[in-house]
Design a protein around this motif. Sequence first.
Motif, PDB file in Angstrom:
ATOM      1  N   GLN A   5       0.897  -1.554  -0.112  1.00 38.01           N
ATOM      2  CA  GLN A   5      -0.159   0.167  -0.044  1.00 38.01           C
ATOM      3  C   GLN A   5       0.844   1.461  -0.017  1.00 38.01           C
ATOM      4  O   GLN A   5       0.376   2.943  -0.073  1.00 38.01           O
ATOM      5  CB  GLN A   5      -1.089   0.197   1.016  1.00 38.01           C
ATOM      6  N   ARG A   6       2.039   1.615   0.866  1.00 45.59           N
ATOM      7  CA  ARG A   6       2.900   2.356   0.689  1.00 45.59           C
ATOM      8  C   ARG A   6       3.671   2.926  -0.329  1.00 45.59           C
ATOM      9  O   ARG A   6       3.457   3.937  -0.734  1.00 45.59           O
ATOM     10  CB  ARG A   6       4.220   2.570   2.164  1.00 45.59           C
ATOM     11  N   SER A   7       4.420   1.653  -1.154  1.00 41.91           N
ATOM     12  CA  SER A   7       4.927   1.495  -1.932  1.00 41.91           C
ATOM     13  C   SER A   7       4.428   1.401  -3.574  1.00 41.91           C
ATOM     14  O   SER A   7       4.753   2.128  -4.287  1.00 41.91           O
ATOM     15  CB  SER A   7       6.353   1.200  -1.900  1.00 41.91           C
ATOM     16  N   GLY A   8       3.735   0.597  -3.531  1.00 40.75           N
ATOM     17  CA  GLY A   8       2.885   0.200  -5.113  1.00 40.75           C
ATOM     18  C   GLY A   8       3.679  -0.762  -5.314  1.00 40.75           C
ATOM     19  O   GLY A   8       3.475  -1.628  -6.682  1.00 40.75           O
ATOM     20  N   GLN A   9       4.649  -2.043  -4.188  1.00 39.40           N
ATOM     21  CA  GLN A   9       5.346  -2.436  -4.465  1.00 39.40           C
ATOM     22  C   GLN A   9       5.308  -3.512  -3.951  1.00 39.40           C
ATOM     23  O   GLN A   9       4.921  -3.323  -3.607  1.00 39.40           O
ATOM     24  CB  GLN A   9       7.251  -2.142  -5.292  1.00 39.40           C
ATOM     25  N   ARG A  10       5.564  -4.860  -5.078  1.00 42.01           N
ATOM     26  CA  ARG A  10       5.104  -5.878  -4.286  1.00 42.01           C
ATOM     27  C   ARG A  10       6.879  -6.479  -3.919  1.00 42.01           C
ATOM     28  O   ARG A  10       7.272  -7.745  -3.075  1.00 42.01           O
ATOM     29  CB  ARG A  10       4.756  -6.938  -5.515  1.00 42.01           C
ATOM     30  N   THR A  11       8.026  -6.323  -4.050  1.00 48.71           N
ATOM     31  CA  THR A  11       8.664  -6.798  -3.884  1.00 48.71           C
ATOM     32  C   THR A  11      10.210  -6.118  -3.083  1.00 48.71           C
ATOM     33  O   THR A  11       9.969  -4.983  -2.529  1.00 48.71           O
ATOM     34  CB  THR A  11       9.843  -6.673  -5.245  1.00 48.71           C
ATOM     35  N   VAL A  12      11.369  -6.572  -2.249  1.00 48.02           N
ATOM     36  CA  VAL A  12      12.065  -5.820  -0.904  1.00 48.02           C
ATOM     37  C   VAL A  12      12.932  -6.087  -1.718  1.00 48.02           C
ATOM     38  O   VAL A  12      13.869  -7.019  -2.770  1.00 48.02           O
ATOM     39  CB  VAL A  12      11.670  -6.855  -0.074  1.00 48.02           C
ATOM     40  N   PRO A  13      13.840  -4.922  -1.307  1.00 50.37           N
ATOM     41  CA  PRO A  13      13.797  -3.985  -0.090  1.00 50.37           C
ATOM     42  C   PRO A  13      12.661  -3.154  -0.843  1.00 50.37           C
ATOM     43  O   PRO A  13      13.090  -2.947  -1.742  1.00 50.37           O
ATOM     44  CB  PRO A  13      14.903  -3.476   0.366  1.00 50.37           C
ATOM     45  N   GLN A  14      12.159  -1.873   0.367  1.00 49.41           N
ATOM     46  CA  GLN A  14      11.165  -1.268  -0.319  1.00 49.41           C
ATOM     47  C   GLN A  14      12.021   0.492   1.302  1.00 49.41           C
ATOM     48  O   GLN A  14      11.601  -0.624   2.388  1.00 49.41           O
ATOM     49  CB  GLN A  14       9.326  -1.040  -0.226  1.00 49.41           C
ATOM     50  N   ILE A  15      12.502   1.235   0.795  1.00 48.81           N
ATOM     51  CA  ILE A  15      13.124   2.393   1.399  1.00 48.81           C
ATOM     52  C   ILE A  15      12.699   3.295   1.320  1.00 48.81           C
ATOM     53  O   ILE A  15      12.533   3.620  -0.150  1.00 48.81           O
ATOM     54  CB  ILE A  15      15.145   1.850   0.787  1.00 48.81           C
ATOM     55  N   TRP A  16      12.588   3.775   2.392  1.00 47.83           N
ATOM     56  CA  TRP A  16      12.012   5.264   2.652  1.00 47.83           C
ATOM     57  C   TRP A  16      13.088   6.275   3.523  1.00 47.83           C
ATOM     58  O   TRP A  16      13.722   5.837   3.750  1.00 47.83           O
ATOM     59  CB  TRP A  16      10.770   5.652   3.207  1.00 47.83           C
ATOM     60  N   ILE A  17      13.732   7.331   2.553  1.00 46.53           N
ATOM     61  CA  ILE A  17      14.579   8.042   3.485  1.00 46.53           C
ATOM     62  C   ILE A  17      13.661   9.218   3.914  1.00 46.53           C
ATOM     63  O   ILE A  17      13.467   9.914   2.404  1.00 46.53           O
ATOM     64  CB  ILE A  17      15.636   8.176   2.688  1.00 46.53           C
ATOM     65  N   GLY A  18      13.591   9.513   5.208  1.00 47.33           N
ATOM     66  CA  GLY A  18      12.923  10.479   5.284  1.00 47.33           C
ATOM     67  C   GLY A  18      11.185  10.216   4.696  1.00 47.33           C
ATOM     68  O   GLY A  18      10.659   8.729   4.429  1.00 47.33           O
ATOM     69  N   GLU A  19      10.713  10.935   4.352  1.00 45.61           N
ATOM     70  CA  GLU A  19       9.314  10.135   3.241  1.00 45.61           C
ATOM     71  C   GLU A  19       9.893  10.045   2.197  1.00 45.61           C
ATOM     72  O   GLU A  19       8.220   9.804   1.308  1.00 45.61           O
ATOM     73  CB  GLU A  19       8.916  11.942   3.558  1.00 45.61           C
ATOM     74  N   ARG A  20      10.598  10.557   1.150  1.00 45.24           N
ATOM     75  CA  ARG A  20      10.936  10.055   0.465  1.00 45.24           C
ATOM     76  C   ARG A  20      11.059   8.246   0.085  1.00 45.24           C
ATOM     77  O   ARG A  20      12.129   7.711   0.514  1.00 45.24           O
ATOM     78  CB  ARG A  20      11.886  10.543  -0.439  1.00 45.24           C
ATOM     79  N   HIS A  21      10.304   8.018  -0.580  1.00 47.30           N
ATOM     80  CA  HIS A  21      10.184   6.399  -1.676  1.00 47.30           C
ATOM     81  C   HIS A  21      11.532   6.390  -2.402  1.00 47.30           C
ATOM     82  O   HIS A  21      11.676   6.551  -3.148  1.00 47.30           O
ATOM     83  CB  HIS A  21       9.104   6.011  -1.617  1.00 47.30           C
ATOM     84  N   VAL A  22      12.450   5.663  -2.035  1.00 38.68           N
ATOM     85  CA  VAL A  22      13.622   5.602  -2.902  1.00 38.68           C
ATOM     86  C   VAL A  22      13.068   4.007  -4.092  1.00 38.68           C
ATOM     87  O   VAL A  22      13.689   4.327  -4.685  1.00 38.68           O
ATOM     88  CB  VAL A  22      14.517   4.805  -2.245  1.00 38.68           C
ATOM     89  N   GLY A  23      12.525   3.340  -3.076  1.00 41.00           N
ATOM     90  CA  GLY A  23      12.281   1.993  -3.785  1.00 41.00           C
ATOM     91  C   GLY A  23      13.354   0.891  -3.244  1.00 41.00           C
ATOM     92  O   GLY A  23      13.409   0.883  -2.423  1.00 41.00           O
TER      93      GLY A  23
END
Length: 84
Positions: free
Chosen positions: A46-64
């Motif tokens: 829900q947060r990333s729209g992605q199903r794969t890991v890792p999913q990384i956020w730096i602050g409020e920015r979704h890095v991927g």
Amino acid sequence: MVDIVMYSTPWCPFCVRAKRLLKDKGVTVTDIDISGSGELRQEMIQRSGQRTVPQIWIGERHVGGCDELYALERQGQLDSLLAQ
């Protein structure tokens, strides 16, 4: 320093690689292990729209994922993001 959140699994080589880079940068990562929780996996999707890991956020920015994290490092942008 900025908050860093990573959704990961313990056996994912990309997760291990991303964690290693961030550890080498001297930052603390809030690691959310989704391996045993469908609820946490759904939260990540829900947060990333992605199903794969890792999913990384730096602050409020979704890095991927790991590739995007290393691309930021190669472009010289990762340190400034981490220093916010």
